[in-house]
Design a protein around this motif. Structure first.
Motif, short mmCIF file in Angstrom:
data_model
loop_
_atom_site.label_atom_id
_atom_site.label_comp_id
_atom_site.label_asym_id
_atom_site.label_seq_id
_atom_site.Cartn_x
_atom_site.Cartn_y
_atom_site.Cartn_z
N LYS A 131 11.69 -25.07 -0.96
CA LYS A 131 10.65 -24.78 0.03
C LYS A 131 11.28 -24.84 1.42
O LYS A 131 11.66 -25.91 1.89
CB LYS A 131 9.51 -25.79 -0.08
N SER A 163 8.80 -20.21 -0.14
CA SER A 163 9.29 -20.90 -1.33
C SER A 163 9.90 -19.92 -2.32
O SER A 163 9.50 -18.76 -2.39
CB SER A 163 8.16 -21.68 -2.01
N GLU A 193 1.63 -25.29 -4.88
CA GLU A 193 2.36 -24.79 -3.73
C GLU A 193 1.82 -25.31 -2.40
O GLU A 193 2.56 -25.46 -1.43
CB GLU A 193 2.35 -23.26 -3.72
#
Length: 289
Positions: A68, A103, A141
């Motif tokens: 990320k 990401s 996420e």
């Protein structure tokens, strides 16, 4: 095996970025589940799977990482090439984009390559810093996992305890053993052992623990030194800051006792065009001014 990862049966290393990108990814192993009748709940159809089925479905992804990036991420080609050349991998990684534009998935095919990527000490590609996570079905996420790689130093640990099997047991109170550094592996530095572990940074770190039965003559309190221990906020489930520094919405209200209280809440999110519900996640008292 050398640093380039030459191993019996390993593919030849690509000579250029173009060679690396051109290699064809392999299908993941199939996990079979039985076909079952469609279920209904209050007139709404749904499907569901058992925990055992979900665990089996995650097995082909046990060596997957999520990178990320903290700013706009580099191109997939640059990330792919960087991981291959700088991590010293044995097999080609498969890099793919995720819904979050910052990401990427890093698909690794064996434990050796996974350890090399997960325990990296420098988290930066093309000048862009990133955070690394071990992917699991629980990964979301919009949040960040609290289980992250952390390097520790076991100050004063005798060198006869530097064996990997000993260190796997010794680090159990702190987290999951990932690897030891080369100085510890070769016992070229004997003032302590340097080890990478996977630990839960949402809990207070343990700076010492007993090796041997507590308070016995042959036992001792082992000191732990943490290197670059990340901060973690329990309110927004993000790294990089703690509860006091959280920028989530805060509202002050006055209670019946005359004290002001901060109410921490998540902002409403729209899901499929519908507003989600806000949720209070904590309070803290503040004296009135």
């Amino acid at each position: 095996m050398d640093a380039a990862g030459a191993a019996v049966g390993a593919p030849a290393r690509p000579r250029s970025y173009a060679d690396l990108v051109a290699q064809t990814p392999q299908p993941i192993p199939e996990v079979e589940v039985p076909l079952r009748p469609l279920k209904m709940f209050e007139g709404v159809p749904y499907v569901s799977f058992t925990k055992e089925e979900i665990d089996r479905s995650a097995q082909p992804f046990k060596f997957f990482l999520v990178l990320k990036f903290l700013r706009r991420r580099p191109s997939l080609d640059n990330i792919r090439a960087f991981c291959w050349w700088h991590w010293g991998l044995v097999f080609q990684p498969v890099i793919s984009a995720m819904a979050n534009p910052r990401s990427v998935f890093v698909c690794l095919s064996n434990e050796e390559d996974f350890i090399k990527g997960f325990s990296r000490e420098a988290f930066e590609i093309d000048g862009v810093p990133y955070r690394v996570f071990h992917w699991s079905p629980e990964y979301v996420e919009e949040q960040e996992l609290a289980f992250v790689p952390v390097w520790i130093f076991l100050l004063g640990l005798p060198p006869n305890y530097y064996h990997e099997s000993f260190l796997r047991n010794i680090t159990l109170p702190l987290g999951q053993f990932i690897r030891r550094d080369n100085c510890t592996r070769c016992a070229t530095r004997t003032d302590g052992a340097r080890v990478c572990i996977k630990m839960d940074i949402s809990k207070p770190p343990m700076d010492e623990f007993w090796i041997g039965v507590p308070n016995q003559p042959s036992s001792w309190l082992q000191a732990v030194v943490f290197e670059k221990l990340p901060q973690f906020c329990m309110h927004c489930c993000m790294q990089g800051h703690n509860l006091k520094m959280c920028s989530r919405e805060r509202t002050k209200i006055q209670g019946g006792d005359g004290k002001l209280r901060k109410i921490w809440g998540r902002k409403d999110k729209k899901i499929d065009g519908k507003a989600g519900c806000s949720k209070e996640v904590g309070t803290s008292e503040v004296q009135p001014t």
